[in-house]
Scaffold this active site. Structure first.
Site, PDB file in Angstrom:
ATOM      1  CE  LYS A  81      -3.745   1.907   2.595  1.00 36.87           C
ATOM      2  NZ  LYS A  81      -4.770   1.075   4.120  1.00 36.87           N
ATOM      3  CB  SER A 156      -7.755   3.201   3.109  1.00 37.39           C
ATOM      4  OG  SER A 156      -6.854   3.123   4.022  1.00 37.39           O
ATOM      5  CB  SER A 180      -8.142   0.745   6.055  1.00 39.12           C
ATOM      6  OG  SER A 180      -9.054   1.706   5.931  1.00 39.12           O
TER       7      SER A 180
END
Length: 442
Positions: A81, A156, A180
């Site tokens: 990420k 996310s 997330s």
């Protein structure tokens, strides 16, 4: 190659490398080639670190040849990420505010994974500054959902999940502040592990709410999540041998189950039925104090997030998606005394949760009460955005507020996950019962 590299789990690839059935250089090249030729790769990866990946694969191949592998995932490629610092590669956390930010060092968790032999494929797109569970990011990129490119992927850790779902990585490393990891895992039919706060280092990770931020893997199997957790924190992988549900005790949290929409409710109900037939003891009920804890979400999350980002945000607010900007700014109106009081009350409520759930192996509820929303409609329909955004992280946020570890499993109903919430610091126990549930649900 002796296995289908792009469909294999991370653990399967690790075993194949260890047995000499596949060369880590070939594995890495297969994924780099897939990324290069995938039509949506630039919507999933914010940066592809080809040179680093090839160098790490070369080193892994030499270790494998010499019988000196650093662990079960040595030579296995991973996506990261775009909030984990990576030396020499831009790390923007999905925000134009951080354009041009190039760290000199890897985040601690990435450095540890590299020492364990993992190959870094690159960085994946994410919700802006990690402050949305939808995965919608018009300021950078919104990755496609595996079921329908018109749907949001969940966030996310949106790119982390879709890199795996589309066969562009065996596993992805994300973060979970309010859901997330678990939401994009559920909406793309993957397994996602939320770790207990403090279990895996967040040093060198761009923060959202440091008291809630956690690091977690998104992968194809529970076994992968167990191996990745051990790689990231230096522990031993959970022993998943001989697991079953014959002595498992679960509490279904009806508070956030009864109002799930049709498809996630159906997937959850069918999953419960299968767990019960496998021998699990399932009780339905609620936990006193959970509603009070949820009422604290606004002050606890937004105050800290705005406190961390206020100066940078207000210097260039035009660089932000207006809905994310508004969410950050909503933390400006709380007094410090009220924030401290809220945390003290939450810690009291956590004691009550642990007392009421102590006899259960996990608390169960749908990972999300909704399916992934339509991306275009989110951009044009304000009421739809508000409703879906609030619901997306509602169930997962229970685990963050109560300081728990959590696991999302596919149910067999597309984009509908089953969430298991375990005790703080007891990831290994949760992974064992999760592996038993996975075997039943698959």
């Amino acid at each position: 190659m002796s296995i289908d590299v792009r469909k294999a789990s991370a653990s399967e690839l690790g075993r194949a490398i260890g047995a000499g059935r596949v060369d880590p250089r070939d594995v890495t090249e297969a994924f780099l080639d897939a990324i290069e030729h995938h039509p949506d790769a630039t919507r999933i990866y914010s940066a592809v670190t080809s040179d680093r990946a090839r160098a790490e694969a070369d080193a892994a191949a030499l270790r494998a040849k010499q019988g000196l592998r650093h662990g079960p995932l040595d030579g296995v490629p991973l996506s990261w990420k775009d909030l984990f610092d990576s030396a020499g590669t831009e790390t923007c956390a999905g925000s134009r505010l951080l354009t041009g930010r190039v760290p000199d060092e890897d985040a601690e968790v990435l450095a540890r994974a590299s020492r364990a032999g993992a190959v870094c494929l690159g960085k994946t797109h994410m919700s802006e500054l990690a402050f949305s569970g939808l995965g919608l990011n018009p300021m950078t990129e919104t990755p496609p959902n595996i079921h329908d490119p018109n749907l949001v992927p969940g966030g996310s850790s949106s790119g982390a999940a879709t890199s795996v779902a589309f066969g562009l990585a065996p596993a992805g490393i994300g973060s979970d502040t309010g859901g997330s990891v678990r939401i994009p895992a559920a909406w793309n039919d993957l397994v996602g592990l939320k770790t207990t706060s403090g279990r895996v280092s967040t040093m060198g990770a761009v923060p959202l709410c440091e008291k809630f931020d956690t690091v977690g893997p998104i992968a194809r199997t529970v076994e992968d999540c167990a191996a990745l957790l051990a790689m990231m924190d230096g522990s031993k992988p959970a022993d998943l041998r001989g697991v079953d549900l014959k002595t498992a005790r679960f509490l279904v949290l009806d508070t956030y189950t009864d109002d799930a929409r049709e498809a996630p409710a159906k997937g959850f109900a069918e999953a419960l039925d299968q767990l019960g037939k496998a021998g699990a003891d399932i009780t339905h009920g609620t936990v006193d104090g959970i509603e009070q804890a949820m009422d604290l979400s606004g002050i606890l999350f937004t105050s800290e997030a705005y406190g961390i980002w206020k100066n940078l945000i207000e210097s260039e607010p035009e660089k932000m998606f207006d809905r994310i900007l508004d969410r950050f700014r909503s933390g400006a109106g709380y007094a410090a005394a009220d924030y401290i009081s809220a945390w003290r009350f939450l810690e009291f409520l956590r004691v009550g949760w642990h007392q009421q759930t102590a006899e259960y192996d996990a608390v169960l509820l749908p990972t999300a009460p909704i399916l992934p929303p339509d991306a275009a409609r989110l951009m044009t329909d304000d009421d739809y955005y508000v409703t879906e955004n609030l619901l997306a992280l509602r169930n997962t946020r229970v685990g963050n507020l109560m300081g728990l570890c959590g696991l999302s499993l596919p149910t067999g109903t597309p984009a509908a996950g089953l969430m298991m919430l375990g005790k703080p610091g007891r990831e290994e126990a949760l992974l064992r019962v999760g592996a038993a549930a996975e075997a039943v649900l698959s």
